[in-house]
Design an enzyme around this catalytic site. Structure first.
Site, PDB file in Angstrom:
ATOM      1  N   GLY A  45       1.282  -1.088   0.233  1.00  0.00           N
ATOM      2  CA  GLY A  45      -0.285   0.192   0.189  1.00  0.00           C
ATOM      3  C   GLY A  45       1.223   1.253   0.373  1.00  0.00           C
ATOM      4  O   GLY A  45       2.202   0.907   0.985  1.00  0.00           O
ATOM      5  N   GLN A  50       3.302  10.044   1.199  1.00  0.00           N
ATOM      6  CA  GLN A  50       4.396   9.325   0.740  1.00  0.00           C
ATOM      7  C   GLN A  50       4.717   9.850   0.004  1.00  0.00           C
ATOM      8  O   GLN A  50       6.800   9.294  -0.075  1.00  0.00           O
ATOM      9  CB  GLN A  50       3.708   7.583   1.666  1.00  0.00           C
ATOM     10  CG  GLN A  50       3.447   7.562   2.590  1.00  0.00           C
ATOM     11  CD  GLN A  50       3.568   5.764   2.406  1.00  0.00           C
ATOM     12  OE1 GLN A  50       2.706   5.455   2.552  1.00  0.00           O
ATOM     13  NE2 GLN A  50       3.950   5.307   3.304  1.00  0.00           N
ATOM     14  N   CYS A  90       5.668   0.251   7.438  1.00  0.00           N
ATOM     15  CA  CYS A  90       5.735   1.203   6.474  1.00  0.00           C
ATOM     16  C   CYS A  90       6.454   1.500   5.606  1.00  0.00           C
ATOM     17  O   CYS A  90       7.978   1.862   5.704  1.00  0.00           O
ATOM     18  CB  CYS A  90       4.909   2.658   7.390  1.00  0.00           C
ATOM     19  SG  CYS A  90       4.898   4.247   6.621  1.00  0.00           S
ATOM     20  N   LEU A  91       6.479   2.292   4.431  1.00  0.00           N
ATOM     21  CA  LEU A  91       7.541   2.937   3.508  1.00  0.00           C
ATOM     22  C   LEU A  91       8.280   4.177   3.811  1.00  0.00           C
ATOM     23  O   LEU A  91       9.171   3.672   3.332  1.00  0.00           O
ATOM     24  CB  LEU A  91       7.405   2.750   2.154  1.00  0.00           C
ATOM     25  CG  LEU A  91       6.386   0.835   1.684  1.00  0.00           C
ATOM     26  CD1 LEU A  91       5.532   1.167   0.005  1.00  0.00           C
ATOM     27  CD2 LEU A  91       7.450  -0.149   1.606  1.00  0.00           C
ATOM     28  N   HIS A 132      -4.193   1.543   7.203  1.00  0.00           N
ATOM     29  CA  HIS A 132      -3.252   1.716   7.505  1.00  0.00           C
ATOM     30  C   HIS A 132      -3.092   3.024   6.833  1.00  0.00           C
ATOM     31  O   HIS A 132      -2.316   3.919   7.164  1.00  0.00           O
ATOM     32  CB  HIS A 132      -2.474   1.649   7.186  1.00  0.00           C
ATOM     33  CG  HIS A 132      -0.740   1.810   7.483  1.00  0.00           C
ATOM     34  ND1 HIS A 132       0.128   1.491   8.308  1.00  0.00           N
ATOM     35  CD2 HIS A 132       0.031   2.530   6.264  1.00  0.00           C
ATOM     36  CE1 HIS A 132       1.389   1.794   7.945  1.00  0.00           C
ATOM     37  NE2 HIS A 132       1.383   2.503   6.814  1.00  0.00           N
ATOM     38  N   GLU A 133      -3.493   3.186   5.271  1.00  0.00           N
ATOM     39  CA  GLU A 133      -3.419   4.055   4.262  1.00  0.00           C
ATOM     40  C   GLU A 133      -3.840   5.120   4.755  1.00  0.00           C
ATOM     41  O   GLU A 133      -3.482   6.611   4.078  1.00  0.00           O
ATOM     42  CB  GLU A 133      -3.624   3.230   3.001  1.00  0.00           C
ATOM     43  CG  GLU A 133      -2.487   2.197   2.574  1.00  0.00           C
ATOM     44  CD  GLU A 133      -0.499   2.406   3.060  1.00  0.00           C
ATOM     45  OE1 GLU A 133      -0.685   3.387   2.968  1.00  0.00           O
ATOM     46  OE2 GLU A 133      -0.364   2.130   2.710  1.00  0.00           O
ATOM     47  N   HIS A 136      -2.831   7.764   6.389  1.00  0.00           N
ATOM     48  CA  HIS A 136      -1.993   8.485   6.004  1.00  0.00           C
ATOM     49  C   HIS A 136      -2.702   9.224   5.562  1.00  0.00           C
ATOM     50  O   HIS A 136      -2.036  10.470   5.148  1.00  0.00           O
ATOM     51  CB  HIS A 136      -1.126   7.722   5.497  1.00  0.00           C
ATOM     52  CG  HIS A 136      -0.155   7.084   5.490  1.00  0.00           C
ATOM     53  ND1 HIS A 136       1.210   8.062   5.976  1.00  0.00           N
ATOM     54  CD2 HIS A 136       0.075   5.790   5.126  1.00  0.00           C
ATOM     55  CE1 HIS A 136       1.863   6.297   5.454  1.00  0.00           C
ATOM     56  NE2 HIS A 136       1.458   5.490   5.291  1.00  0.00           N
TER      57      HIS A 136
HETATM   58 NI    NI Z   1       2.421   4.119   5.936  1.00  0.00          NI
END
Ligand code: NI
Length: 167
Positions: A45, A50, A90-91, A132-133, A136
């Site tokens: 995701g 991000q 998380c990226l 999660h996304e 963000h």
């Molecule tokens: Ni994330």
């Protein structure tokens, strides 16, 4: 085209994102780039903040097909139910994983790249990823869902990585 992923510490990650109003070629390009960036990372995701764009959209693919199935634009969570615990990453926090409690199921509506509304019903990993996304887009990071001790440990680890020029 791959874009650069903002890491924890970037202001764009803690800002509430604004709605998408133009369903144009730039939006399609952004979504395509976000899929490229997510698959390359690799991750399941990725939210627009991000990649430095404070807009309400995210992409998700928890399958192995890489068929760019889900782009959620201006998403709205309709309902959640149950609870699941599991390790999450998380990226924007490379190399950092810890247990986070999330709802087991989420029903969400969103627009696609053409502005058409659709509804999705997700469970397990996909529900975790959607939630999660979505966070963000609210400027909310998964570190805030860790317990206070874990949060301090993660922050210390990141501070050390920053000091060593590795963040
Ligand atoms: Ni994330």
């Amino acid at each position: 085209m791959k874009r650069e992923i903002s890491k924890y510490g970037a202001d764009v990650l803690i800002k509430k994102a604004s709605p998408v109003t133009e369903f144009d070629a730039d939006l399609k390009k952004l979504v395509a780039d976000m899929f490229d960036t997510m698959y390359e990372a690799p991750g399941v995701g990725l939210a627009a903040p991000q990649v430095g764009v404070s807009k309400r959209l995210f992409v998700m693919d928890c399958s192995k097909e890489h068929d760019r199935q889900y782009a959620f634009i201006n998403p709205e969570i309709i309902s959640v139910e149950g609870i699941q615990k599991g390790e999450e990453g998380c990226l924007s926090f490379p190399g950092i994983y810890f247990e986070v409690a999330r709802s087991e199921r989420v029903v969400i509506r969103a627009q696609d790249v053409n502005g058409e509304w659709f509804t999705g019903d997700f469970t397990e990993l996909e529900a975790r990823c959607v939630l999660h996304e979505y966070d963000h887009l609210e400027g909310e990071l998964f570190i805030n869902r860790a317990g206070p001790m874990r949060r301090e440990m993660v922050k210390r680890k990141i501070q050390k990585l920053k000091k060593d020029g590795k963040w």
